[in-house]
Design a protein around this motif. Structure first.
Motif, PDB file in Angstrom:
ATOM      1  N   ASP A  15       1.187  -1.422  -0.003  1.00 52.65           N
ATOM      2  CA  ASP A  15       0.252   0.423   0.240  1.00 52.65           C
ATOM      3  C   ASP A  15       0.692   1.121  -0.248  1.00 52.65           C
ATOM      4  O   ASP A  15       1.677   1.912   1.028  1.00 52.65           O
ATOM      5  CB  ASP A  15      -0.453  -0.226   1.379  1.00 52.65           C
ATOM      6  N   VAL A  56      -0.517  -2.498   7.528  1.00 57.59           N
ATOM      7  CA  VAL A  56      -1.214  -3.118   8.519  1.00 57.59           C
ATOM      8  C   VAL A  56      -0.996  -3.999   8.843  1.00 57.59           C
ATOM      9  O   VAL A  56      -0.143  -4.584   8.905  1.00 57.59           O
ATOM     10  CB  VAL A  56      -2.504  -3.188   7.468  1.00 57.59           C
ATOM     11  N   VAL A  58      -0.828  -7.666  10.546  1.00 58.05           N
ATOM     12  CA  VAL A  58      -1.374  -8.755   9.727  1.00 58.05           C
ATOM     13  C   VAL A  58      -0.447  -9.955  11.734  1.00 58.05           C
ATOM     14  O   VAL A  58       0.451  -9.539  12.002  1.00 58.05           O
ATOM     15  CB  VAL A  58      -0.545  -9.228   8.648  1.00 58.05           C
ATOM     16  N   ARG A  63      -2.562 -12.970   7.513  1.00 57.31           N
ATOM     17  CA  ARG A  63      -4.018 -12.557   7.541  1.00 57.31           C
ATOM     18  C   ARG A  63      -3.476 -11.497   8.426  1.00 57.31           C
ATOM     19  O   ARG A  63      -3.665 -10.895   9.071  1.00 57.31           O
ATOM     20  CB  ARG A  63      -4.838 -14.026   8.639  1.00 57.31           C
ATOM     21  N   ILE A  64      -4.889 -10.210   8.343  1.00 62.09           N
ATOM     22  CA  ILE A  64      -5.050  -9.195   8.458  1.00 62.09           C
ATOM     23  C   ILE A  64      -5.884  -8.842  10.379  1.00 62.09           C
ATOM     24  O   ILE A  64      -6.230 -10.128  10.333  1.00 62.09           O
ATOM     25  CB  ILE A  64      -6.071  -8.095   7.940  1.00 62.09           C
ATOM     26  N   CYS A  65      -4.729  -9.015  10.700  1.00 61.89           N
ATOM     27  CA  CYS A  65      -5.637  -8.782  12.326  1.00 61.89           C
ATOM     28  C   CYS A  65      -6.401  -6.954  13.398  1.00 61.89           C
ATOM     29  O   CYS A  65      -5.853  -6.214  12.327  1.00 61.89           O
ATOM     30  CB  CYS A  65      -4.865  -9.373  13.775  1.00 61.89           C
ATOM     31  N   ASP A  66      -6.643  -7.084  13.895  1.00 58.69           N
ATOM     32  CA  ASP A  66      -7.086  -6.348  14.454  1.00 58.69           C
ATOM     33  C   ASP A  66      -6.407  -5.994  15.928  1.00 58.69           C
ATOM     34  O   ASP A  66      -6.619  -5.692  16.731  1.00 58.69           O
ATOM     35  CB  ASP A  66      -9.131  -6.269  15.237  1.00 58.69           C
ATOM     36  N   PRO A  69      -0.537  -2.425  14.509  1.00 60.77           N
ATOM     37  CA  PRO A  69       0.958  -2.814  13.925  1.00 60.77           C
ATOM     38  C   PRO A  69       2.165  -2.366  14.206  1.00 60.77           C
ATOM     39  O   PRO A  69       3.546  -1.855  13.316  1.00 60.77           O
ATOM     40  CB  PRO A  69       0.648  -1.962  11.908  1.00 60.77           C
ATOM     41  N   SER A 114      -7.890   2.399  14.539  1.00 66.98           N
ATOM     42  CA  SER A 114      -7.668   0.833  13.431  1.00 66.98           C
ATOM     43  C   SER A 114      -6.523   0.325  13.439  1.00 66.98           C
ATOM     44  O   SER A 114      -5.414   0.656  14.583  1.00 66.98           O
ATOM     45  CB  SER A 114      -7.587   1.689  12.174  1.00 66.98           C
ATOM     46  N   ASN A 115      -6.284  -0.416  12.503  1.00 70.05           N
ATOM     47  CA  ASN A 115      -5.207  -1.397  12.822  1.00 70.05           C
ATOM     48  C   ASN A 115      -4.516  -1.164  11.727  1.00 70.05           C
ATOM     49  O   ASN A 115      -3.655  -1.520  10.896  1.00 70.05           O
ATOM     50  CB  ASN A 115      -5.442  -3.442  12.840  1.00 70.05           C
ATOM     51  N   ARG A 116      -4.452   0.101  10.785  1.00 72.61           N
ATOM     52  CA  ARG A 116      -3.395   0.563   9.947  1.00 72.61           C
ATOM     53  C   ARG A 116      -2.894   1.942  10.024  1.00 72.61           C
ATOM     54  O   ARG A 116      -3.143   2.620  10.901  1.00 72.61           O
ATOM     55  CB  ARG A 116      -4.296   1.126   8.652  1.00 72.61           C
TER      56      ARG A 116
END
Length: 136
Positions: A15, A56, A58, A63-66, A69, A114-116
């Motif tokens: 990204d 993000v 992972v 896998r994307i996690c909540d 990062p 968020s997770n980003r």
């Protein structure tokens, strides 16, 4: 975008959006009695890059996690603080012949919702060169 980290391998950034600009080096000379100036092209300058990277979180399986990062942000920060040119590759940068960059700065605004995490990077294009002396 792929960044080759010296001594560590490749870092894939999925990204990333890049803004590229170029300022040419031109000397302007004003002459008495003449409207306007005489322009003398000297050289192309370096490309200035503004790179916006979204990181993000992972898990170990990719896998994307909540969660925030934290590990990925720390890794990118360490790479951006290196005092050396970085080899980069992307289809967009290839259009401008940019294969190496020097990071001139970066910033991150805390994102807690968020997770980003977004990190803004400023950089200049760089070209490899060898200085040879004929004086021996």
């Amino acid at each position: 975008m792929v960044v080759k980290v010296p001594g560590e391998g490749l870092l894939l950034i999925n990204d990333a959006t890049v803004n590229v600009s170029l300022q040419k080096e031109v000397v302007k000379t004003a002459l008495v009695g003449r409207a306007g100036t005489i322009k003398e092209y000297i050289t192309d300058g370096d490309y200035q890059l503004s790179i916006s990277v979204g990181i993000v979180a992972v898990d170990d399986d990719g896998r994307i996690c909540d969660q925030y990062p934290e590990r990925a942000v720390a890794q990118l920060r360490e790479i951006m603080e290196r005092p050396e040119a970085l080899e980069v590759s992307s289809a967009f940068l290839d259009l401008f012949g940019i294969s190496h960059i020097v990071v001139t700065g970066f910033s991150a605004k805390q994102m807690t919702h968020s997770n980003r995490q977004v990190i803004e990077i400023t950089a200049l294009s760089d070209t490899e060169y060898v200085i040879e002396s004929t004086d021996y």
